[in-house]
Design an enzyme around this catalytic site. Structure first.
Site, PDB file in Angstrom:
ATOM      1  N   GLU A 117      -2.300 -22.000 -11.005  1.00 41.35           N
ATOM      2  CA  GLU A 117      -3.225 -20.916 -11.523  1.00 41.35           C
ATOM      3  C   GLU A 117      -2.278 -19.977 -12.666  1.00 41.35           C
ATOM      4  OE1 GLU A 117      -6.433 -20.036  -8.232  1.00 41.35           O
ATOM      5  OE2 GLU A 117      -4.543 -19.291  -7.567  1.00 41.35           O
TER       6      GLU A 117
ATOM      7  N   CYS B  66       5.369 -22.740  -2.764  1.00 46.48           N
ATOM      8  CA  CYS B  66       6.686 -22.212  -2.920  1.00 46.48           C
ATOM      9  C   CYS B  66       7.266 -22.506  -1.627  1.00 46.48           C
ATOM     10  CB  CYS B  66       6.197 -20.447  -2.686  1.00 46.48           C
ATOM     11  SG  CYS B  66       7.874 -19.332  -2.881  1.00 46.48           S
TER      12      CYS B  66
ATOM     13  N   SER C 257      10.165 -12.247 -11.973  1.00 47.89           N
ATOM     14  CA  SER C 257      10.114 -11.760 -10.356  1.00 47.89           C
ATOM     15  C   SER C 257      10.768 -12.504  -9.581  1.00 47.89           C
ATOM     16  CB  SER C 257       8.883 -11.375 -10.224  1.00 47.89           C
ATOM     17  OG  SER C 257       8.741 -10.845  -8.735  1.00 47.89           O
TER      18      SER C 257
ATOM     19  N   SER D  25      11.259  -8.382  -5.671  1.00 49.23           N
ATOM     20  CA  SER D  25      10.219  -8.235  -4.712  1.00 49.23           C
ATOM     21  C   SER D  25      10.754  -7.661  -3.383  1.00 49.23           C
ATOM     22  CB  SER D  25       9.839  -9.464  -4.276  1.00 49.23           C
ATOM     23  OG  SER D  25       8.804  -9.885  -5.636  1.00 49.23           O
TER      24      SER D  25
ATOM     25  N   ASN E  13      -2.999  -7.136  -1.482  1.00 51.80           N
ATOM     26  CA  ASN E  13      -4.114  -7.743  -1.910  1.00 51.80           C
ATOM     27  C   ASN E  13      -4.365  -8.771  -0.675  1.00 51.80           C
ATOM     28  OD1 ASN E  13      -4.791  -6.743  -4.663  1.00 51.80           O
ATOM     29  ND2 ASN E  13      -2.891  -7.490  -5.298  1.00 51.80           N
TER      30      ASN E  13
ATOM     31  N   CYS F 259      -1.932 -10.078  -7.424  1.00 51.30           N
ATOM     32  CA  CYS F 259      -0.678 -10.561  -7.127  1.00 51.30           C
ATOM     33  C   CYS F 259      -0.897 -11.127  -5.598  1.00 51.30           C
ATOM     34  CB  CYS F 259       0.072  -9.324  -6.876  1.00 51.30           C
ATOM     35  SG  CYS F 259       0.470  -8.263  -8.283  1.00 51.30           S
TER      36      CYS F 259
END
Ligand code: SAH
Ligand code: SF4
Length: 401
Positions: free
Chosen positions: A116, A136, A241, A263, A340, A383
């Site tokens: 995405e 991940c 990031s 992060s 989120n 996010c």
């Protein structure tokens, strides 16, 4: 308006010929050599291709008017300029766009993997959030991508391909028209007032995956993105990031030199161990030491610290004060990200009043506008909401291909 655009069948056919879109100079040179372009012409031809692909957004070799007809025919016979294939494109009520993209299969992959990419228009900038891995290996407790196992690393051309595809779709090439479907890209009048001439001004490596675990490919891709004769994105407008892969941070600064975001999400090891499990390997003190010595760090080039607001987990005022103390002396920006939600998560977003109280402590310490407005939540583009259906296949399944 939330729109899902279906994409026609022919686009989904698997590319038989390799695409040159997304390759670096060495890749283009090898491709040209393979079709018999003489050695002494190679650099000149690479320069031509580079400009057509990355400065002008060519999608067909026929457009390349300064390349000889013969070479164009040879290129057409052997290669394409295809981008990743669009499976769906969704446009949020706030103008955020999310693409589900299908990549060509590699090796023995039985299914084409999917990733995405998200475009976030604002009044004075347009940010493209790109993925670096399919899935991940890390398992941060609040992150949807973390529930998807790593399928594989993206290749440099698959990372650059996300930028090309996005620029195609929103009409971000010289002379190109916008998508014409009413999404903000960004608000043209404000953009002009601020002198903005491009629709994608910033790139953030904040999509799926941990970019420092795919170091070489991400570095090579960002070199293409930052090349002044092509896509020409300034390194100051590219942000990587990381969840905190400490041993790679200094090397990233030295070899890629982009902006950095960390992060952080917790200021105590005992909590960060749970939220961001890589902390067990590289605890907060080591992470902060790597930040303090990040190459190029200055007040004009600050590190962004991301802090997701989780109700009753990390959102106390004591945490806010500890955050300010922890970052003292580091040129920093703080981004408080309202959590989120995604299906199946155990976390909740902090109450708005609590976010404001937390932000007030951070504000008073001199950090401006620290709360990031959630974008594209209605299309699961915000996010940490990204996840594709690509699965890591069992070895037996992989061998079918
Ligand atoms: N793997 C890298 C980059 C991708 S994540 C990293 O972890 O930094 C991009 C950002 O979104 C990170 O700061 C991540 O912690 C944050 N994030 C993940 N899940 C989230 C969620 N559900 N709500 C808000 N932010 C989230
Ligand atoms: Fe991976 Fe980043 Fe999600 Fe953690 S937050 S699981 S590192 S993508």
């Amino acid at each position: 308006m939330t729109a899902i655009l279906g994409i026609s069948a022919p686009q989904q056919a698997l590319a038989a010929k390799p695409s040159l879109a997304g390759l670096g100079r060495a890749g283009l040179k090898a491709a040209l050599a393979s079709i018999g372009v003489p050695d002494k012409q190679l650099n000149m031809r690479v320069g031509q291709l580079w400009s057509w692909i990355y400065a002008r957004g060519a999608t067909s070799f026929d457009q390349m008017s300064n390349v000889s007809k013969d070479v164009r025919a040879q290129l057409r016979a052997a290669f394409t300029l295809e981008r990743p294939q669009i499976v769906t494109e969704q446009v949020s009520t706030d103008g955020t766009r999310k693409w589900l993209l299908r990549l060509p299969r590699r090796g023995r992959e039985a299914r084409a993997p999917e990733i995405e990419t998200v475009y976030i228009p604002e009044a004075d900038r347009g940010t493209l959030c790109i993925s670096s891995q399919i899935g991940c290996t890390l398992t941060c407790s609040f992150c949807h991508t973390g529930t998807q196992k790593l399928v594989r690393n993206l290749q440099p051309e698959e990372i650059v391909g996300q930028i090309l595809l996005a620029r195609d779709r929103i009409g971000d090439w010289p002379g190109a028209a916008g998508p014409g479907d009413g999404g903000l890209i960004p608000d043209e009048s404000k953009a002009h007032a601020s002198g903005m001439t491009r629709k994608i001004t910033n790139v953030v490596l904040m999509g799926m995956g941990e970019p420092l675990y795919n170091f070489d490919n991400v570095r090579d891709a960002m070199a293409v993105a930052a090349d002044g004769d092509g896509l020409a994105l300034s390194k100051r407008r590219i942000t990587l990031s990381t969840s905190g892969v400490v041993p790679e941070i200094a090397r990233w600064g030295a070899e890629a030199g982009t902006m950095l975001a960390i992060s952080l999400h917790a200021v105590r090891d005992e909590l960060r161990d749970k939220l961001v499990p890589i902390n067990r390997k590289y605890p907060i003190a080591e992470l902060m030491a790597a930040c303090r010595t990040y190459p190029g760090l200055s007040n004009a080039r600050r590190i962004t610290f991301e802090y997701v607001m989780l109700k009753d987990v990390n959102d106390s005022l004591a945490d806010a004060k500890a955050l300010v103390r922890l970052l003292a002396g580091i040129p920093a920006k703080i981004n408080l990200i309202p959590f989120n939600p995604w299906p199946g998560t155990a976390h909740e977003c902090s109450d708005w009043e609590q976010i404001e109280r937390f932000a007030e402590v951070v504000n008073r310490a001199g950090y401006a506008s620290p709360v990031r407005t959630p974008r594209g939540r209605d299309i699961m583009a915000a996010c940490g909401q990204l996840k594709s259906e690509s699965l890591k296949l069992r070895a037996s399944e992989r061998n079918i291909a």
